[in-house]
Design a protein around this motif. Structure first.
Motif, mmCIF file in Angstrom:
data_model
loop_
_atom_site.group_PDB
_atom_site.id
_atom_site.type_symbol
_atom_site.label_atom_id
_atom_site.label_comp_id
_atom_site.label_asym_id
_atom_site.label_seq_id
_atom_site.Cartn_x
_atom_site.Cartn_y
_atom_site.Cartn_z
ATOM 1 N N UNK A 1 0.815 -1.215 0.000
ATOM 2 C CA UNK A 1 0.000 0.000 0.000
ATOM 3 C C UNK A 1 0.852 1.269 0.000
ATOM 4 N N UNK A 2 2.061 1.177 0.503
ATOM 5 C CA UNK A 2 2.916 2.368 0.555
ATOM 6 C C UNK A 2 3.157 2.951 -0.825
ATOM 7 N N UNK A 3 3.083 2.099 -1.875
ATOM 8 C CA UNK A 3 3.347 2.580 -3.232
ATOM 9 C C UNK A 3 2.070 2.788 -4.034
ATOM 10 N N UNK A 4 0.908 2.642 -3.379
ATOM 11 C CA UNK A 4 -0.351 2.802 -4.104
ATOM 12 C C UNK A 4 -0.615 4.270 -4.381
ATOM 13 N N UNK A 5 -1.387 4.573 -5.460
ATOM 14 C CA UNK A 5 -1.692 5.963 -5.779
ATOM 15 C C UNK A 5 -2.629 6.573 -4.763
ATOM 16 N N UNK A 6 -2.706 7.882 -4.745
ATOM 17 C CA UNK A 6 -3.621 8.559 -3.838
ATOM 18 C C UNK A 6 -5.046 8.361 -4.306
ATOM 19 N N UNK A 7 -6.056 8.532 -3.417
ATOM 20 C CA UNK A 7 -7.441 8.311 -3.804
ATOM 21 C C UNK A 7 -7.912 9.197 -4.950
ATOM 22 N N UNK A 8 -7.194 10.267 -5.255
ATOM 23 C CA UNK A 8 -7.617 11.112 -6.352
ATOM 24 C C UNK A 8 -7.302 10.498 -7.711
ATOM 25 N N UNK A 9 -6.492 9.429 -7.714
ATOM 26 C CA UNK A 9 -6.143 8.770 -8.969
ATOM 27 C C UNK A 9 -7.222 7.779 -9.344
ATOM 28 N N UNK A 10 -7.894 8.004 -10.470
ATOM 29 C CA UNK A 10 -8.961 7.106 -10.914
ATOM 30 C C UNK A 10 -8.572 6.368 -12.184
ATOM 31 N N UNK A 11 -7.278 6.234 -12.420
ATOM 32 C CA UNK A 11 -6.820 5.554 -13.619
ATOM 33 C C UNK A 11 -7.293 4.105 -13.637
ATOM 34 N N UNK A 12 -7.726 3.634 -14.809
ATOM 35 C CA UNK A 12 -8.140 2.248 -14.947
ATOM 36 C C UNK A 12 -6.938 1.318 -15.004
ATOM 37 N N UNK B 1 -1.083 0.452 -11.801
ATOM 38 C CA UNK B 1 -0.296 -0.780 -11.654
ATOM 39 C C UNK B 1 -0.069 -1.195 -10.212
ATOM 40 N N UNK B 2 0.113 -0.242 -9.301
ATOM 41 C CA UNK B 2 0.368 -0.613 -7.909
ATOM 42 C C UNK B 2 -0.812 -1.363 -7.308
ATOM 43 N N UNK B 3 -2.021 -0.899 -7.617
ATOM 44 C CA UNK B 3 -3.211 -1.578 -7.100
ATOM 45 C C UNK B 3 -3.389 -2.936 -7.766
ATOM 46 N N UNK B 4 -3.058 -3.011 -9.039
ATOM 47 C CA UNK B 4 -3.146 -4.297 -9.734
ATOM 48 C C UNK B 4 -2.174 -5.307 -9.121
ATOM 49 N N UNK B 5 -0.946 -4.857 -8.828
ATOM 50 C CA UNK B 5 0.032 -5.760 -8.212
ATOM 51 C C UNK B 5 -0.437 -6.210 -6.830
ATOM 52 N N UNK B 6 -1.043 -5.295 -6.078
ATOM 53 C CA UNK B 6 -1.552 -5.655 -4.760
ATOM 54 C C UNK B 6 -2.590 -6.766 -4.868
ATOM 55 N N UNK B 7 -3.552 -6.591 -5.768
ATOM 56 C CA UNK B 7 -4.608 -7.589 -5.930
ATOM 57 C C UNK B 7 -4.049 -8.912 -6.436
ATOM 58 N N UNK B 8 -3.109 -8.852 -7.353
ATOM 59 C CA UNK B 8 -2.504 -10.082 -7.850
ATOM 60 C C UNK B 8 -1.720 -10.793 -6.760
ATOM 61 N N UNK B 9 -1.067 -10.034 -5.890
ATOM 62 C CA UNK B 9 -0.311 -10.637 -4.783
ATOM 63 C C UNK B 9 -1.214 -11.405 -3.839
ATOM 64 N N UNK B 10 -2.499 -11.035 -3.796
ATOM 65 C CA UNK B 10 -3.463 -11.689 -2.904
ATOM 66 C C UNK B 10 -4.419 -12.610 -3.656
ATOM 67 N N UNK B 11 -4.109 -12.930 -4.912
ATOM 68 C CA UNK B 11 -4.945 -13.810 -5.733
ATOM 69 C C UNK B 11 -6.348 -13.227 -5.967
ATOM 70 N N UNK B 12 -6.486 -11.900 -5.912
ATOM 71 C CA UNK B 12 -7.825 -11.321 -6.000
ATOM 72 C C UNK B 12 -8.086 -10.483 -7.228
ATOM 73 N N UNK B 13 -7.144 -10.445 -8.166
ATOM 74 C CA UNK B 13 -7.277 -9.536 -9.310
ATOM 75 C C UNK B 13 -8.506 -9.854 -10.158
#
Length: 311
Positions: A179-190, A193-205
């Protein structure tokens, strides 16, 4: 069931869940290193699984092949995947009368795979993803053997609770790690990548994409990982199932021991359920995750004290 046997089975499950979780984190981190080779560091993963001094960490973090060998294959790294599988196999050996032949065979095959020269060559000098994927398939076969061959008795309960407790700990740690490298809540990009990596790390993507139609919004990701009841690695899902399996021990438990653990598990499940942490407040999130981790470890200690006879 003897407390010694219950303890052995419980830790067998914890080691296997820990192995699968860390291999997935390493796999996704390696993938991220290929996507952004000039803005990348192994330091966060080494902090979690490396057991290195500050000097060793600095000397190691820039060498991907050395990092992978240390995290996966190093017999001298107590937290390596190799040592987790070794410990799981030794626990299974001690409890062979209480697990099925298929479960034992899966663990034995996994042990021989992770110490094979072929896997070592792939991870050190070839295609690390292929080597990691081969190991993770052994973990999936183990899970299938447990689900399809183990009787639903007291031993299965301890096996499942060990896995769920470890999974909750790993979810907490992975969330803090990424989470330390995740974008701020103002980022609504589809394509965050940081959020995608987080979800993939938890098998939840994949499940997240189906649930939120691919909108990588930090608050949605956070709520998904903490609260989604259909996501097997969410904190709420882990704690609710842990509570369900623990309740099945009531008849075979001393009333005082059961009540103490029931209170601790129920309190933490409600704490997570009614939490209101926000992506916009990383300090609040970090405090929540640290507190959750402490309570999970307290539950693990209480299991050892009241059910496994450890002081």
């Amino acid at each position: 069931m003897l407390s010694r046997v219950a303890d052995t089975i419980y830790w067998l499950a914890r080691y296997m869940e820990r192995t699968q979780a860390m291999l997935q984190v390493i796999r996704i981190h390696y993938q991220a290193s290929q996507d952004s080779p000039y803005d990348f560091s192994w330091r966060p993963v080494l902090y979690s699984y490396g057991h290195l001094s500050a000097e060793e960490l600095t000397a190691t973090e820039g060498d991907t092949a050395r990092v992978l060998a240390h995290l996966i294959l190093d017999k001298h790294n107590d937290a390596s995947a190799y040592n987790n599988v070794l410990q799981a196999r030794e626990n299974a050996r001690s409890a062979q009368d209480h697990i099925t032949r298929d479960v034992w065979q899966c663990l034995n095959d996994y042990y021989h795979a992770i110490r094979s020269e072929e896997i070592a060559q792939q991870i050190r000098y070839g295609d690390p993803m292929s080597g990691i994927d081969a190991l993770m398939r052994h973990g999936l076969v183990f899970t299938g053997a447990v689900q399809n061959t183990m009787p639903r008795d007291e031993g299965y309960g301890y096996l499942t609770m060990g896995g769920l407790l470890e999974r909750a700990l790993q979810t907490t740690d992975v969330l803090r790690l990424r989470w330390a490298s995740a974008p701020t809540p103002s980022s609504n990009s589809l394509d965050a990548p940081e959020l995608r990596y987080l979800l993939q790390s938890l098998f939840g993507h994949e499940l997240y994409l189906k649930t939120y139609r691919g909108n990588f919004n930090p608050d949605s990701v956070l709520q998904f990982v903490l609260h989604n009841s259909h996501f097997a690695h969410s904190l709420s899902s882990c704690l609710n199932r842990l509570s369900w399996y623990f309740e099945r021990l009531r008849a075979d438990s001393l009333p005082e021991s059961y009540e103490r653990l029931e209170f601790m598990v129920g309190r933490l499940a409600n704490h997570v359920k009614y939490s209101s942490v926000e992506a916009a407040r990383p300090d609040q999130l970090n405090e929540f995750l640290l507190e959750t981790r402490r309570e999970l470890l307290d539950i693990a200690v209480a299991f050892g004290k009241y059910y496994f006879g450890r002081s």
